[in-house]
Enzyme design. Structure first.
Site, PDB file in Angstrom:
ATOM      1  N   VAL A 131     -70.252  56.548  23.439  1.00 54.45           N
ATOM      2  CA  VAL A 131     -69.260  56.926  22.515  1.00 54.45           C
ATOM      3  C   VAL A 131     -68.705  56.050  21.504  1.00 54.45           C
ATOM      4  O   VAL A 131     -68.484  56.507  20.283  1.00 54.45           O
ATOM      5  CB  VAL A 131     -67.800  57.239  23.536  1.00 54.45           C
ATOM      6  N   TYR A 164     -75.129  62.482  37.252  1.00 56.26           N
ATOM      7  CA  TYR A 164     -75.510  61.138  36.787  1.00 56.26           C
ATOM      8  C   TYR A 164     -75.131  60.205  37.917  1.00 56.26           C
ATOM      9  O   TYR A 164     -75.537  59.459  38.774  1.00 56.26           O
ATOM     10  CB  TYR A 164     -75.219  60.850  35.526  1.00 56.26           C
TER      11      TYR A 164
HETATM   12  N1  NAD Z   1     -74.200  51.441  28.989  1.00 56.18           N
HETATM   13  C1  NAD Z   1     -73.218  51.440  30.078  1.00 56.18           C
HETATM   14  O1  NAD Z   1     -72.206  51.584  29.621  1.00 56.18           O
HETATM   15  C2  NAD Z   1     -73.410  51.154  31.531  1.00 56.18           C
HETATM   16  C3  NAD Z   1     -72.585  50.955  32.405  1.00 56.18           C
HETATM   17  C4  NAD Z   1     -72.834  50.789  33.575  1.00 56.18           C
HETATM   18  C5  NAD Z   1     -73.958  50.847  34.203  1.00 56.18           C
HETATM   19  N2  NAD Z   1     -75.053  51.040  33.209  1.00 56.18           N
HETATM   20  C6  NAD Z   1     -76.383  51.045  33.776  1.00 56.18           C
HETATM   21  O2  NAD Z   1     -77.272  49.920  33.216  1.00 56.18           O
HETATM   22  C7  NAD Z   1     -78.729  50.356  33.070  1.00 56.18           C
HETATM   23  C8  NAD Z   1     -78.887  50.273  31.591  1.00 56.18           C
HETATM   24  O3  NAD Z   1     -78.108  51.108  30.887  1.00 56.18           O
HETATM   25  P1  NAD Z   1     -78.310  51.203  29.211  1.00 56.18           P
HETATM   26  O4  NAD Z   1     -76.842  51.278  28.743  1.00 56.18           O
HETATM   27  O5  NAD Z   1     -78.935  49.955  28.862  1.00 56.18           O
HETATM   28  O6  NAD Z   1     -79.171  52.388  29.014  1.00 56.18           O
HETATM   29  P2  NAD Z   1     -80.585  52.537  27.925  1.00 56.18           P
HETATM   30  O7  NAD Z   1     -80.703  54.046  28.138  1.00 56.18           O
HETATM   31  O8  NAD Z   1     -80.474  52.034  26.562  1.00 56.18           O
HETATM   32  O9  NAD Z   1     -81.553  51.675  29.017  1.00 56.18           O
HETATM   33  C9  NAD Z   1     -82.103  52.392  29.860  1.00 56.18           C
HETATM   34  C10 NAD Z   1     -83.573  52.103  29.900  1.00 56.18           C
HETATM   35  O10 NAD Z   1     -84.555  52.700  30.863  1.00 56.18           O
HETATM   36  C11 NAD Z   1     -85.674  53.102  30.350  1.00 56.18           C
HETATM   37  N3  NAD Z   1     -86.249  54.035  31.426  1.00 56.18           N
HETATM   38  C12 NAD Z   1     -85.526  55.198  31.506  1.00 56.18           C
HETATM   39  N4  NAD Z   1     -86.335  55.871  32.412  1.00 56.18           N
HETATM   40  C13 NAD Z   1     -87.459  55.175  32.904  1.00 56.18           C
HETATM   41  C14 NAD Z   1     -88.778  55.346  33.844  1.00 56.18           C
HETATM   42  N5  NAD Z   1     -88.825  56.362  34.514  1.00 56.18           N
HETATM   43  N6  NAD Z   1     -89.362  54.329  33.930  1.00 56.18           N
HETATM   44  C15 NAD Z   1     -89.164  53.101  33.027  1.00 56.18           C
HETATM   45  N7  NAD Z   1     -88.058  53.086  32.061  1.00 56.18           N
HETATM   46  C16 NAD Z   1     -87.162  54.000  32.084  1.00 56.18           C
HETATM   47  C17 NAD Z   1     -85.240  53.745  29.067  1.00 56.18           C
HETATM   48  O11 NAD Z   1     -86.379  54.022  28.094  1.00 56.18           O
HETATM   49  C18 NAD Z   1     -84.250  52.818  28.552  1.00 56.18           C
HETATM   50  O12 NAD Z   1     -85.132  51.604  27.819  1.00 56.18           O
HETATM   51  C19 NAD Z   1     -78.716  51.744  33.894  1.00 56.18           C
HETATM   52  O13 NAD Z   1     -79.116  51.889  35.073  1.00 56.18           O
HETATM   53  C20 NAD Z   1     -77.102  52.238  33.538  1.00 56.18           C
HETATM   54  O14 NAD Z   1     -76.866  53.194  34.658  1.00 56.18           O
HETATM   55  C21 NAD Z   1     -74.868  51.029  31.921  1.00 56.18           C
END
Ligand code: NAD
Length: 321
Positions: free
Chosen positions: A187, A144
């Site tokens: 988590v 990842y």
């Molecule tokens: N949650 C965290 O703690 C955190 C921290 C730092 C960065 N991020 C980044 O923020 C972003 C969003 O994270 P999140 O926590 O909301 O996760 P999430 O899994 O809730 O959101 C990701 C979204 O992307 C969609 N998705 C995945 N693959 C796809 C594709 N091929 N085409 C179209 N849509 C697709 C999923 O269906 C989902 O709705 C990510 O890029 C993640 O790496 C998250």
């Protein structure tokens, strides 16, 4: 403005959709629902300035169609789960690297004014010095993190080669309403679900591994400050609280806030391979450049989250799995 939010049906993306729809922007939410939920955005479907496109960032032709005249792209779509990336490294690579490249390329073709790319603190790997600033080596030990590093580098290449305005946001563990609490969930949501269901939270290893937890409202403000910033910010930028919390402390805090102290204790199981031991943010750049400071202490965020979870969390999961 016309905004596209990839991953807009996910946890963070849905909060961004909500904010910009309510501000009156035209918002296109592109999501393939790999981990997103319709429940996250159902309340926006009646807005005329909101458009949901069910589709994949791997589909270049679709992106070309959907991204016509888009001013700003928030690129959040990703396979975001570390555990899943061990099992499905190819999928993780395809979505997070090739998918990101597709989004950047179409943004370039259509002359988008700005791309705001969701990087992550996971690119750093376990802290070699604390707190972690943006110059910290990129040592992610898992697929990842590696895929996110590659996504960041692709952004850098598009900035340097084509002079594009691309911001790279590195948020440290975000939590809050709408975060998944099953499968490969976050988590805090998983611990909350287990504790409220009278099931002990599971801790991998000794529980001394640490993270820096950012509440969703602080995360949305971070995105918004970047969105509204006059000048391009093309250097990666950290957003985190600078407070280090062990997983053990986190579990005990959630047990206490759920009113289960003395009734439930965390259960320890074997550590996971490649688990990052220590993450803690230096967000000085975010403060200096944007005036961003986290407003939510962990305890406050947890209280709000648990309140939401008790009222809506269980209910919203019905029919999702
Ligand atoms: N949650 C965290 O703690 C955190 C921290 C730092 C960065 N991020 C980044 O923020 C972003 C969003 O994270 P999140 O926590 O909301 O996760 P999430 O899994 O809730 O959101 C990701 C979204 O992307 C969609 N998705 C995945 N693959 C796809 C594709 N091929 N085409 C179209 N849509 C697709 C999923 O269906 C989902 O709705 C990510 O890029 C993640 O790496 C998250």
């Amino acid at each position: 403005m016309k905004i596209m939010i990839t991953g807009g049906a996910g946890f963070i993306g849905s909060h961004l959709c909500e904010r910009y729809v309510k501000e009156g922007h035209t918002v296109i939410c592109l999501d393939n629902f790999m981990s997103g939920n319709l429940t996250n955005i159902r309340h926006l479907l009646d807005y005329r300035n909101f458009k949901l496109v069910k589709g994949d960032i791997m589909n270049f032709d679709l992106l070309e169609k959907v991204m016509q005249d888009v001013d700003v792209v928030f690129h959040l779509a990703a396979q975001i789960h570390v555990d899943r990336s061990y099992i499905e490294p190819k999928l993780t690579y395809e979505v997070n690297v090739m998918g990101t490249q597709n989004v950047l390329e179409v943004a370039r073709i259509h002359d988008a004014k700005r791309v705001i790319h969701a990087s992550t603190s996971e690119v750093y790997g376990s802290a070699q010095h604390v707190p972690i600033d943006e110059d910290h080596p990129l040592n992610a030990p898992h697929p990842y993190g590696a895929s996110k590093i590659a996504g960041d580098r692709m952004c850098y290449a598009y900035i340097k080669t084509y002079g594009m305005d691309i911001s790279i946001l590195r948020l440290f563990n975000v939590f809050g309403p709408r975060q998944r609490d099953f499968g490969y969930g976050g988590v805090i949501s998983i611990f909350t679900r287990r504790v409220l269901s009278n099931i002990p939270p599971i801790i991998y290893g000794n529980g001394l591994q640490t993270r820096d937890y950012t509440y969703i409202e602080d995360a949305v403000r971070a995105y918004d400050l970047v969105f509204n910033h006059n000048e391009p910010i093309t250097e990666p930028i950290n957003f985190g609280t600078g407070k280090e919390v062990s997983i053990m402390d986190l579990a005990n805090k959630i047990i206490g806030l759920c009113g289960k102290k003395g009734e439930i204790k965390p259960v320890h199981v074997e550590s996971r391979i490649g688990e990052v031991e220590r993450l803690i943010a230096d967000a000085t750049k975010a403060k200096d450049l944007l005036g961003w400071k986290p407003k939510y202490p962990l305890g406050e965020g947890l209280k709000d989250f648990i309140h939401w979870y008790k009222n809506y969390g269980f209910e919203e999961r019905i029919g999702i799995e």
